[in-house]
Scaffold this active site. Sequence first.
Site, mmCIF file in Angstrom:
data_model
loop_
_atom_site.group_PDB
_atom_site.id
_atom_site.type_symbol
_atom_site.label_atom_id
_atom_site.label_comp_id
_atom_site.label_asym_id
_atom_site.label_seq_id
_atom_site.Cartn_x
_atom_site.Cartn_y
_atom_site.Cartn_z
ATOM 1 N N ASP A 147 0.791 -1.237 0.000
ATOM 2 C CA ASP A 147 0.000 0.000 0.000
ATOM 3 C C ASP A 147 0.824 1.288 0.000
ATOM 4 O O ASP A 147 0.307 2.345 -0.344
ATOM 5 C CB ASP A 147 -0.937 0.024 1.217
ATOM 6 C CG ASP A 147 -2.017 -1.040 1.133
ATOM 7 O OD1 ASP A 147 -2.223 -1.588 0.039
ATOM 8 O OD2 ASP A 147 -2.643 -1.324 2.166
ATOM 9 N N ALA A 206 -3.990 6.512 -17.708
ATOM 10 C CA ALA A 206 -5.433 6.437 -17.414
ATOM 11 C C ALA A 206 -6.086 7.790 -17.665
ATOM 12 O O ALA A 206 -5.482 8.839 -17.421
ATOM 13 C CB ALA A 206 -5.639 6.021 -15.965
ATOM 14 N N LEU A 273 -3.810 -10.622 -7.266
ATOM 15 C CA LEU A 273 -2.657 -10.858 -8.159
ATOM 16 C C LEU A 273 -1.637 -9.738 -7.997
ATOM 17 O O LEU A 273 -0.447 -9.916 -8.263
ATOM 18 C CB LEU A 273 -3.092 -11.045 -9.619
ATOM 19 C CG LEU A 273 -3.515 -9.886 -10.502
ATOM 20 C CD1 LEU A 273 -2.326 -9.085 -10.991
ATOM 21 C CD2 LEU A 273 -4.276 -10.421 -11.703
HETATM 22 O O1 F6P Z 1 -2.779 -3.983 3.114
HETATM 23 C C1 F6P Z 1 -2.516 -4.679 1.955
HETATM 24 C C2 F6P Z 1 -3.783 -5.056 1.242
HETATM 25 O O2 F6P Z 1 -3.447 -5.762 0.070
HETATM 26 C C3 F6P Z 1 -4.713 -3.892 0.888
HETATM 27 O O3 F6P Z 1 -4.316 -3.186 -0.258
HETATM 28 C C4 F6P Z 1 -6.022 -4.613 0.738
HETATM 29 O O4 F6P Z 1 -7.096 -3.744 0.974
HETATM 30 C C5 F6P Z 1 -5.950 -5.670 1.795
HETATM 31 O O5 F6P Z 1 -4.576 -5.906 2.040
HETATM 32 C C6 F6P Z 1 -6.622 -6.968 1.457
HETATM 33 O O6 F6P Z 1 -6.574 -7.787 2.566
HETATM 34 P P1 F6P Z 1 -6.852 -9.342 2.554
HETATM 35 O O7 F6P Z 1 -5.694 -10.015 1.884
HETATM 36 O O8 F6P Z 1 -6.951 -9.704 3.990
HETATM 37 O O9 F6P Z 1 -8.104 -9.557 1.784
#
Ligand code: F6P
Length: 342
Positions: A147, A206, A273
């Site tokens: 993130d 974009a 992915l």
């Molecule tokens: O914090 C990393 C992240 O990939 C975020 O971008 C996303 O919202 C979240 O984790 C998804 O979490 P999980 O793998 O628990 O569904």
Amino acid sequence: MLLSSTKVVVNLPIDIILIMKRIAVLTSGGDSPGMNAAIRAVVRSAVFHDIDVLGVFKGYQGLVEGDFKKLHVRSVAKILGRGGTILKSARCEEFMSEEGRAKAIENLRNNNVDGLVVIGGNGTFTGALKLFNEYGFPVIGLPGTIDNDLDGTDNTIGFDTATNNVIEAVDKIRDTADSHNRLFFVEVMGRDNGFIALRTGIATGAIAVMTPETEITVDGLVQVLEEGQKNKKSSSIVIVAEGNSSGGAYKLAQEVKKRTDQYDIRITVLGHLQRGGSPSCSDRVLASRLGIEAVEALINGVTNSMVGVVNDSLVHTPFEDAIANKIHTLKDEVRIARILSI
Ligand code: F6P
């Protein structure tokens, strides 16, 4: 080593510095490409400095359950180029309770662990901060999350690879979008911010990037799309951050359809992915650099801080500052994305 703020990470007294004989390392929260490279760097630099290393499995869950295993130089061989984390990861509810943390500290002490390296994001550092505040246990954090939402580092480990995953996918979508003159909504990760969305929106050309920071309304988006039509765009890609305030890709597409029927719309949610695959060169080097600094910081009695790289220099930032909001740094990206999308 620089300190990013006067709130200052803590330098422990010299007698504590001298007993750094065994450390533990864990990965927590969402995995990110480069976590393995960070684990490898922690293990190898600890061994280099004659310190034992225990790997903790499944993040804080493993601390609470005492799921530890001794790691050697060879335990981390050939993991540098592998995505995910060999230590596994989890989001642990039990560690959020005082009882959970009491169990964790007991396990650390019973295993003669003198210091802990945690690799993760916001949630991970919130836990580390509690461990330090409640027990004074020496903890150093490495920013491991796709993130890129931590203050005190230009990039988090995994962000570069994840954004490369996104542009690879969007370039492919562009081929088909252009063949059919279509409008695509592509949803990317980033719950609370648009770092991934803005970076990849710029890198893929974009027409619009919908994030909590750009604050484009649905009507504003329709206007941008109309301008694109006037400018004879044959295909358009809208990158949508999953945390966008007016909705994700499906919701936005629906809202645009309600307002106009002149676009042939398709939707792709890239999902997990983005988190997989072999880490990029930048992520491997960043992780290696930070892993060594984490161990040397513990040796030098530094604790309660995240190690990052800012302007190519190693920087320590107190956990409470690292998890504070980094949104202000996106203004430039918002401007670039807007100017170049005409
Ligand atoms: O914090 C990393 C992240 O990939 C975020 O971008 C996303 O919202 C979240 O984790 C998804 O979490 P999980 O793998 O628990 O569904």
